[in-house]
Design a protein around this motif. Structure first.
Motif, PDB file in Angstrom:
ATOM      1  N   VAL A 272      -2.654  46.648  73.152  1.00 17.51           N
ATOM      2  CA  VAL A 272      -3.060  46.700  71.747  1.00 17.51           C
ATOM      3  C   VAL A 272      -2.157  45.806  70.893  1.00 17.51           C
ATOM      4  N   LEU A 273      -0.852  45.873  71.136  1.00 20.03           N
ATOM      5  CA  LEU A 273       0.059  44.996  70.406  1.00 20.03           C
ATOM      6  C   LEU A 273      -0.213  43.531  70.733  1.00 20.03           C
ATOM      7  N   GLY A 274      -0.518  43.262  72.007  1.00 23.81           N
ATOM      8  CA  GLY A 274      -0.837  41.890  72.394  1.00 23.81           C
ATOM      9  C   GLY A 274      -2.086  41.384  71.701  1.00 23.81           C
ATOM     10  N   TYR A 275      -3.106  42.248  71.596  1.00 26.11           N
ATOM     11  CA  TYR A 275      -4.317  41.827  70.890  1.00 26.11           C
ATOM     12  C   TYR A 275      -4.024  41.579  69.415  1.00 26.11           C
ATOM     13  N   GLY A 276      -3.169  42.425  68.820  1.00 30.27           N
ATOM     14  CA  GLY A 276      -2.804  42.206  67.427  1.00 30.27           C
ATOM     15  C   GLY A 276      -2.146  40.854  67.221  1.00 30.27           C
ATOM     16  N   ILE A 277      -1.260  40.476  68.136  1.00 32.66           N
ATOM     17  CA  ILE A 277      -0.612  39.158  68.053  1.00 32.66           C
ATOM     18  C   ILE A 277      -1.650  38.045  68.185  1.00 32.66           C
ATOM     19  N   PHE A 278      -2.587  38.205  69.129  1.00 37.18           N
ATOM     20  CA  PHE A 278      -3.622  37.195  69.353  1.00 37.18           C
ATOM     21  C   PHE A 278      -4.528  37.061  68.135  1.00 37.18           C
ATOM     22  N   HIS A 279      -4.911  38.194  67.537  1.00 40.94           N
ATOM     23  CA  HIS A 279      -5.777  38.152  66.354  1.00 40.94           C
ATOM     24  C   HIS A 279      -5.065  37.470  65.183  1.00 40.94           C
ATOM     25  N   CYS A 280      -3.787  37.782  64.981  1.00 41.08           N
ATOM     26  CA  CYS A 280      -3.041  37.130  63.905  1.00 41.08           C
ATOM     27  C   CYS A 280      -2.947  35.622  64.126  1.00 41.08           C
ATOM     28  N   TYR A 281      -2.791  35.215  65.384  1.00 40.32           N
ATOM     29  CA  TYR A 281      -2.740  33.777  65.674  1.00 40.32           C
ATOM     30  C   TYR A 281      -4.082  33.108  65.357  1.00 40.32           C
ATOM     31  N   LEU A 310      -4.468  37.766  52.377  1.00 34.76           N
ATOM     32  CA  LEU A 310      -5.086  37.492  53.674  1.00 34.76           C
ATOM     33  C   LEU A 310      -5.630  36.068  53.768  1.00 34.76           C
ATOM     34  N   HIS A 311      -5.625  35.345  52.654  1.00 34.82           N
ATOM     35  CA  HIS A 311      -6.047  33.939  52.658  1.00 34.82           C
ATOM     36  C   HIS A 311      -4.855  32.990  52.754  1.00 34.82           C
ATOM     37  N   LEU A 312      -3.677  33.541  53.034  1.00 29.73           N
ATOM     38  CA  LEU A 312      -2.474  32.727  53.185  1.00 29.73           C
ATOM     39  C   LEU A 312      -2.063  32.687  54.651  1.00 29.73           C
ATOM     40  N   ARG A 313      -1.702  31.524  55.135  1.00 24.34           N
ATOM     41  CA  ARG A 313      -1.250  31.403  56.518  1.00 24.34           C
ATOM     42  C   ARG A 313       0.073  32.132  56.729  1.00 24.34           C
ATOM     43  N   GLN A 314       0.902  32.141  55.677  1.00 27.17           N
ATOM     44  CA  GLN A 314       2.211  32.771  55.796  1.00 27.17           C
ATOM     45  C   GLN A 314       2.085  34.282  56.045  1.00 27.17           C
ATOM     46  N   THR A 315       1.055  34.899  55.496  1.00 25.84           N
ATOM     47  CA  THR A 315       0.842  36.332  55.718  1.00 25.84           C
ATOM     48  C   THR A 315       0.587  36.620  57.187  1.00 25.84           C
ATOM     49  N   TRP A 316      -0.333  35.884  57.775  1.00 22.54           N
ATOM     50  CA  TRP A 316      -0.666  36.112  59.191  1.00 22.54           C
ATOM     51  C   TRP A 316       0.492  35.717  60.096  1.00 22.54           C
ATOM     52  N   LEU A 317       1.284  34.714  59.680  1.00 17.58           N
ATOM     53  CA  LEU A 317       2.472  34.360  60.454  1.00 17.58           C
ATOM     54  C   LEU A 317       3.475  35.515  60.444  1.00 17.58           C
ATOM     55  N   ALA A 318       3.647  36.147  59.279  1.00 18.26           N
ATOM     56  CA  ALA A 318       4.568  37.287  59.186  1.00 18.26           C
ATOM     57  C   ALA A 318       4.079  38.441  60.057  1.00 18.26           C
ATOM     58  N   PHE A 319       2.770  38.746  59.992  1.00 17.53           N
ATOM     59  CA  PHE A 319       2.206  39.798  60.846  1.00 17.53           C
ATOM     60  C   PHE A 319       2.441  39.492  62.322  1.00 17.53           C
ATOM     61  N   MET A 320       2.230  38.240  62.697  1.00 18.80           N
ATOM     62  CA  MET A 320       2.375  37.850  64.094  1.00 18.80           C
ATOM     63  C   MET A 320       3.825  37.996  64.555  1.00 18.80           C
ATOM     64  N   ILE A 321       4.768  37.626  63.709  1.00 15.33           N
ATOM     65  CA  ILE A 321       6.190  37.750  64.068  1.00 15.33           C
ATOM     66  C   ILE A 321       6.575  39.220  64.204  1.00 15.33           C
ATOM     67  N   ILE A 322       6.125  40.051  63.256  1.00 17.39           N
ATOM     68  CA  ILE A 322       6.464  41.479  63.301  1.00 17.39           C
ATOM     69  C   ILE A 322       5.916  42.119  64.573  1.00 17.39           C
ATOM     70  N   SER A 324       5.131  40.648  67.335  1.00 20.12           N
ATOM     71  CA  SER A 324       5.820  40.091  68.504  1.00 20.12           C
ATOM     72  C   SER A 324       7.170  40.769  68.721  1.00 20.12           C
ATOM     73  N   VAL A 325       7.892  41.001  67.628  1.00 18.80           N
ATOM     74  CA  VAL A 325       9.187  41.683  67.745  1.00 18.80           C
ATOM     75  C   VAL A 325       8.998  43.092  68.290  1.00 18.80           C
ATOM     76  N   VAL A 326       8.009  43.813  67.777  1.00 17.33           N
ATOM     77  CA  VAL A 326       7.730  45.171  68.272  1.00 17.33           C
ATOM     78  C   VAL A 326       7.357  45.135  69.746  1.00 17.33           C
ATOM     79  N   GLU A 327       6.544  44.154  70.139  1.00 13.97           N
ATOM     80  CA  GLU A 327       6.127  44.034  71.542  1.00 13.97           C
ATOM     81  C   GLU A 327       7.342  43.809  72.447  1.00 13.97           C
ATOM     82  N   VAL A 328       8.224  42.912  72.023  1.00 16.12           N
ATOM     83  CA  VAL A 328       9.413  42.624  72.834  1.00 16.12           C
ATOM     84  C   VAL A 328      10.303  43.858  72.945  1.00 16.12           C
ATOM     85  N   ILE A 329      10.491  44.563  71.825  1.00 14.69           N
ATOM     86  CA  ILE A 329      11.336  45.765  71.842  1.00 14.69           C
ATOM     87  C   ILE A 329      10.768  46.813  72.783  1.00 14.69           C
ATOM     88  N   VAL A 330       9.457  47.026  72.727  1.00 16.75           N
ATOM     89  CA  VAL A 330       8.820  48.021  73.603  1.00 16.75           C
ATOM     90  C   VAL A 330       9.001  47.644  75.062  1.00 16.75           C
TER      91      VAL A 330
END
Length: 712
Positions: A272-281, A310-322, A324-330
């Motif tokens: 699920v976290l992986g899909y979230g990262i993929f969707h944000c990308y 949600l129309h800003l690239r920086q928003t989705w980049l922030a979501f993707m980083i967050i 990714s960090v959670v995925e790595v920690i888990v």
């Protein structure tokens, strides 16, 4: 070595001694902490009295319908203003005060109107051009176009000096401020013109109108959110039902397939976290090259319409980083805790057996949820009625010296009073919502008491649920032959013992927690008030206090939870139970560190899986990316409102179901530690634990110990 062991036990209490008559939760009990029980009952009586008084004086219609300066509601059927749904402010600049959000009123004359002004017009211009019939719609009720001079009309505040184009928002007529090519405009009138008198007046009003809009922005946002709830509440309920069914199915499967379900849960969380990262990308890549998508969050600032982000690239980049960090920690936690996870899975399996023998425990969170809902509903309704208990207070205003200035007055009889004779220019104007009685003076104290009682009762309900579950699962553990020796209806028996004997102890523990929580609320309030202050030392001290009380609250929750287990088993008072539980945990601190947090981590992953699944489904539904039924998803101001509601509600529901397993694990673990100290696994003193649990957790002689099941 023996001296070190005696010294250790001396610091953390003495271990329990063997008692051949001990068979789990003690039935021969007496009432504990009676003083706290009496205090709780008196507080509840006082709380009921406060609620009755608030319901007598309050009027929640003030929240729904705007009120004019005479306290009459706009747009309510059966009133003189039934066909006048909008509230018009004579001087909108005076609304630029933070008190507007608390007092539901601006300190200026207000009337109910059938429509908002759609043009710029002054009273003098209307008098000269014959537009008084239109202007009269925005004057006080009963005003007639008589021979009264215009200046006297303005002096007596019978009509506003100026009308500016306005638009209804939350049933209030607010200046229609907009921008066009970087030029600020009010309605269709630009603030930069050739110097005409109208444009100069608009410029004078513009800054005050902008300030008023900023102050009212929070209320407008709240009204839009309320509108979203009114059109999406049934879909929110459906989402919460889906979360409840999913949680129940997961818990039932965990009962029969604990090991498999835990590993499936771990894998699904990672996916699920992986899909979230993929969707944000995908969203980040899709916005590449879109106009305005490269604007930074800092430059954009705060916007009430969160869809803009949600129309800003920086928003989705922030979501993707967050994510990714959670995925790595888990993943890292799973790698380093893999051996502990195997032990925790075995403990969860044992908890599954206990839950399987006491299936009613899975439904008990519904009882806790119902009681918490009652507490929340009573608190919220009482808070609303208290907030709307104020009455309109009118005071004498005078531009020159007047001995009556600042005194209260009655607008209906003011013109015939002696005040107008002594002070001809004095006016009786609306001042604020309040009151002169003792009840109105202590409204803040009553709101504080309302909040405190909510915390106390909510913590009491949670404590009642914890001690009930602990008593039921302790009955399972201390049954020598399982399930033959498990008493009939263990859950209801534990519930009855808790209410009959230990209401005072539960009130004591919940009172301590409520006091700390109220202090934290006060600290948050002070922090909010000091945000604009320049005193860095005060901010630092406040930050330290907030951190300390946060830690204290966490410690009290941990201590109370284990104290309630000891209360359920031994029937001792709160302080004795808390001390014995703390010393018992300290004597087994290694096992606590290994198992407690690992099982909590696994249960958190289960909650995360349920919340993530339901949240993704809600996101796709409310953003119209999937259509279950044609035009099923409602049109919303902010689609994040129902999505966040479903996510938070799903977490609370999942937490309710997983709390049964969490309480079961904690109870079994504490009973296991007691079992190790009371017994040694010999023929004369066999363990009550199952062989599987003994093999996993016990540290003793190499030969197989005698346990309850092997003896049976």
């Amino acid at each position: 070595m023996g001296g070190q062991r005696e010294n250790y036990y001396g610091k953390h209490g003495m271990p329990q001694k063997y008692d051949p008559t001990f068979r789990g939760p003690i039935h021969d009990r007496s009432c504990t902490d009676v003083l706290c029980c009496v205090l709780l009952l008196l507080a509840i009586v006082g709380y009921v009295v406060v609620g009755v008084v608030a319901w007598t004086h309050g009027d929640p219609r003030k929240v729904i319908y705007p009120t004019d300066s005479r306290g009459q509601f706009c747009g309510q059927q059966g009133t003189p203003n039934a066909k006048k749904p909008f509230l018009f402010y004579f001087d909108i600049v005076k609304c630029a005060s933070p008190l507007v959000l608390l007092e539901f009123q601006c300190p200026t004359t207000q009337i109910c109107v059938s429509r908002c002004p759609d043009r710029y017009l002054t009273f003098l211009t209307a008098s000269a051009t014959g537009e008084l019939d239109y202007y009269r719609e925005f004057c006080v009720p009963g005003f007639q176009t008589s021979q009264k001079p215009a200046l006297e009309v303005l002096r007596d505040r019978e009509c506003p000096a100026t009308l500016i184009p306005s638009a209804p928002l939350a049933r209030r007529c607010l200046p229609a401020i907009q921008t066009e090519k970087g030029v600020i405009m009010v309605g269709n009138q630009t603030t930069y013109d050739d110097g005409h008198q109208q444009q100069r007046n608009v410029t004078d009003l513009l800054e005050g109108a902008k300030k008023a809009n900023v102050v009212l922005e929070a209320r407008q946002l709240a009204m839009k959110i309320f509108e979203d709830y009114t059109v999406s509440w049934y879909w929110i309920i459906i989402g919460l039902v889906i979360a409840m069914v999913t949680s129940l199915i997961f818990i039932v499967l965990l009962r029969f397939l604990a090991g498999i379900m835990v590993w499936v849960m771990i894998v699904m969380v990672i996916l699920v976290l992986g899909y979230g990262i993929f969707h944000c990308y995908l969203e980040y890549a899709k916005l590449q090259g879109e106009p305005g998508s490269d604007v930074s969050l800092k430059d954009l600032g705060f916007q009430t319409d969160l869809r803009v982000y949600l129309h800003l690239r920086q928003t989705w980049l922030a979501f993707m980083i967050i994510l990714s960090v959670v995925e790595v920690i888990v993943i890292l936690l799973l790698i380093f805790l893999r051996k502990r996870i195997l032990i925790a899975i075995a403990l969860i399996k044992e908890a599954s057996r206990a839950v399987g023998h006491i299936m009613a425990s899975l439904l008990f969170p519904l009882c806790t949820f119902f009681l918490l809902s009652l507490c929340l509903a009573y608190w919220a309704s009482t808070a609303v009625f208290l907030s709307t208990s104020n009455e309109a207070v009118y005071k004498v205003f005078n531009e020159s010296a007047c001995p009556f200035a600042g005194q209260t007055c009655n607008p209906e009889t003011f013109n015939t009073s002696n005040i107008t004779k002594l002070c001809p220019t004095a006016q009786c104007l609306f001042a604020f919502y309040g009151g002169e009685t003792a009840y109105h003076k202590y409204l803040i104290a009553l709101q504080f008491f309302n909040l405190f009682m909510f915390f106390w009762l909510a913590n009491f309900v949670l404590a009642l649920g914890q001690v009930t579950l602990a008593g039921a699962f302790a009955s399972y553990y201390w049954a020598f032959k399982k399930p033959e020796d498990i008493p009939a209806f263990p859950l209801f028996s534990a519930f009855g013992r808790a209410l009959r004997y230990h209401t005072g102890s539960l009130a004591f523990g919940s009172l301590l927690l409520a006091i700390v929580q109220v202090i934290r609320v006060v600290l948050e309030y002070l922090d909010h008030r000091l945000k604009a202050a320049e005193n860095k030392f005060a901010k630092f001290l406040l930050g330290c206090l907030k951190c300390c009380f946060w830690c204290l609250e966490k410690f009290l929750k941990f201590l109370n939870r284990n104290a309630y287990i000891m209360i359920a088993v031994y029937g001792t008072n709160f302080c004795t139970s808390a001390r014995n539980a703390f010393f018992l945990l300290m004597r087994n601190i290694i096992r606590v560190a290994v198992l407690d947090k690992v099982t909590d981590f696994l249960f958190f992953l289960g909650k995360l899986l349920i919340v993530g699944s339901v949240g993704i489904l809600a996101f796709f539904f409310f953003t119209h990316r999937i259509k279950l039924v044609e035009d099923a998803a409602p049109a919303l101001n902010y689609y994040w409102v129902p999505i966040l509601t479903v996510i938070v509600g799903s977490y609370l529901i999942a937490h309710g179901f997983f709390s049964v397993y969490g309480m079961c694990v904690d109870t079994l673990f504490l009973c296991f530690c007691e079992d190790l100290e009371r017994n040694d696994g010999s023929q004369e003193r066999p363990y009550f634990m199952s062989p599987a649990l003994s093999e996993i957790l016990r540290k003793g002689p190499s030969e197989p110990p005698k346990t309850a099941d092997t003896q049976g």
